[in-house]
Write a protein that holds these residues in place. Structure first.
Motif: not given
Length: 406
Positions: A42-43, A111-113, A115, A248, A250-251, A254
């Motif tokens: 998680c970003d 809204k965090r990416n 993978r 992926t 969530y993407d 930005d």
């Protein structure tokens, strides 16, 4: 990696509800026939607690249809003396279990990416990994003493894989990468948050300025993700990649651009240094000390020094030891401030001023020689200390005498 103290109320409710739901607390061995195991990365988020991202393990049981996430990044909100233990690093983290849907809720909301790396494990390896997680999730095993660099949500996953796969796992760490200290690595993440960056550099000592080897770098989720991508499995047939597929989850786009932060410590401290420099210049011309300014400066520095001492000597944090910020943020500055307020001509004042000058110069030497990397924004603070201590040391008695005659 994330501090669940900051989790949303919605996720907290979900977590408590699920831990009470017995059906999701384990995967029976009788059903452990076919599993798909994935690493979720998680970003980072916008808040300090989420700055470094997060790692978790997803387990899909293809027989029963269960889709669960094992998360090493949670702790018990009902722990007695919660805040005291959190600060002193005596608060135990634990492995928790939730559904993938509920785990991803927060990342979708903020809204965090996210993978996913699906692992190419054999049936036996997948079954052993699930058994490892099941054993870790037992009430007597699920808690552990969190350490940001050496025992967190990412290092637990690394150690799990090394334990389960043993010599079959090859990390294939790169050999041609530039060396980085632990401080260099975390600076990559906190750079967009200058005040948080400053706070971390003030709190953490020289122990994090040593070079991190490639395995130690995996304390951060992004580095763990990259290591999984390079790793291979050997010994049960042809050598194969550890990661079978990448997905992926969530993407999000930005939407934030680079902006100037006029409240950053760099601008604030340099502006303060210029103001103090001008006050000192006019004070010298007019034979005035304006030592009320010094009372405020030394009080703030002394209080900061007390915090450094507390983190160094009175907590279990290994990374706050040997913090040479203590040389310029010196607790005895509080004594200087007190004597300037009540008895500025006391003989102890000049001795403490001289001590402050010497220690601040020593801090600069330690910085230059690389024994500890200080935050660049403190340079104007060091100049302020040297300027005011020199000014008071050489002019205190004479200027106070002029003030009395006036």
């Amino acid at each position: 990696m994330e501090h669940p103290f900051h989790l949303s109320f919605a996720r907290l409710f979900i977590y408590i509800s699920l831990t009470l739901f017995v059906g999701l607390t384990s995967i029976p061995d009788s059903e452990a026939q076919r599993f798909k195991i994935s690493l979720l990365t998680c970003d980072p988020g916008d808040e300090l607690y989420s700055t470094f991202g997060h790692s978790a393990i997803r387990v899909r049981d293809l027989d029963s249809g269960r889709d669960l996430v094992f998360n090493y990044g949670t702790f018990d909100f009902n722990t007695p003396f919660f805040y005291v233990k959190f600060i002193r690093r005596t608060l135990d983290y634990q492995l928790s279990l939730t559904t993938t849907e509920n785990f991803l809720y927060e990342y979708d909301y903020f809204k965090r990416n996210v993978r996913e790396q699906e692992l190419a494990l054999s049936e036996a390896q997948a079954r052993d990994l699930v058994a490892f997680l099941q054993n870790n999730y037992r009430p007597e095993n699920r808690s552990y003493r969190y350490d940001f660099f050496f025992d967190n949500c990412s290092t637990r996953i690394r150690e799990m894989l090394e334990t389960v796969l043993g010599s079959s796992l090859k990390w294939n760490h790169p050999t041609d990468v530039p060396s980085k200290s632990f401080r260099n690595i975390i600076d990559e993440y906190v750079y967009p948050l200058p005040w948080s960056d400053l706070g971390i550099d003030l709190a953490l000592g020289a122990v994090i300025d040593r070079t991190a080897n490639e395995n130690e770098k995996l304390f951060l989720p992004d580095y763990l993700e990259a290591a999984f991508q390079r790793a291979t499995i050997i010994g049960d047939g042809p050598e194969r990649a550890l990661v079978a597929e990448n997905h992926t989850v969530y993407d999000f786009p930005d939407t934030e651009g680079q902006q100037w932060d006029f409240s950053s410590p760099y601008l604030v401290f340099w502006a303060l240094a210029i103001i103090v420099g001008l006050i000192t210049f006019f004070g010298f011309r007019n034979k005035r000390l304006y030592y009320g300014l010094d009372i405020g400066i030394f009080t703030i520095l002394g209080l900061l020094g007390l915090l450094v001492v507390f983190l160094w000597f009175f907590t279990e944090h290994s990374q706050t030891k040997y913090n040479w910020n203590l040389l310029w943020a010196f607790p005895l500055h509080l004594i200087v401030a007190w004597y300037l307020l009540v008895k500025p001509l006391h003989p102890l004042v000049k001795k403490l001023l001289l001590t402050s000058m010497i220690l601040t110069d020593l801090a600069l030497v330690i910085w230059i020689l690389g024994f500890q990397s200080f935050h660049p924004s403190i340079l104007p603070l060091l100049l302020i200390i040297l300027l005011r201590t020199n000014f008071l040391y050489y002019n205190l008695k004479a200027f106070i005498g002029l003030d009395k005659r006036r």
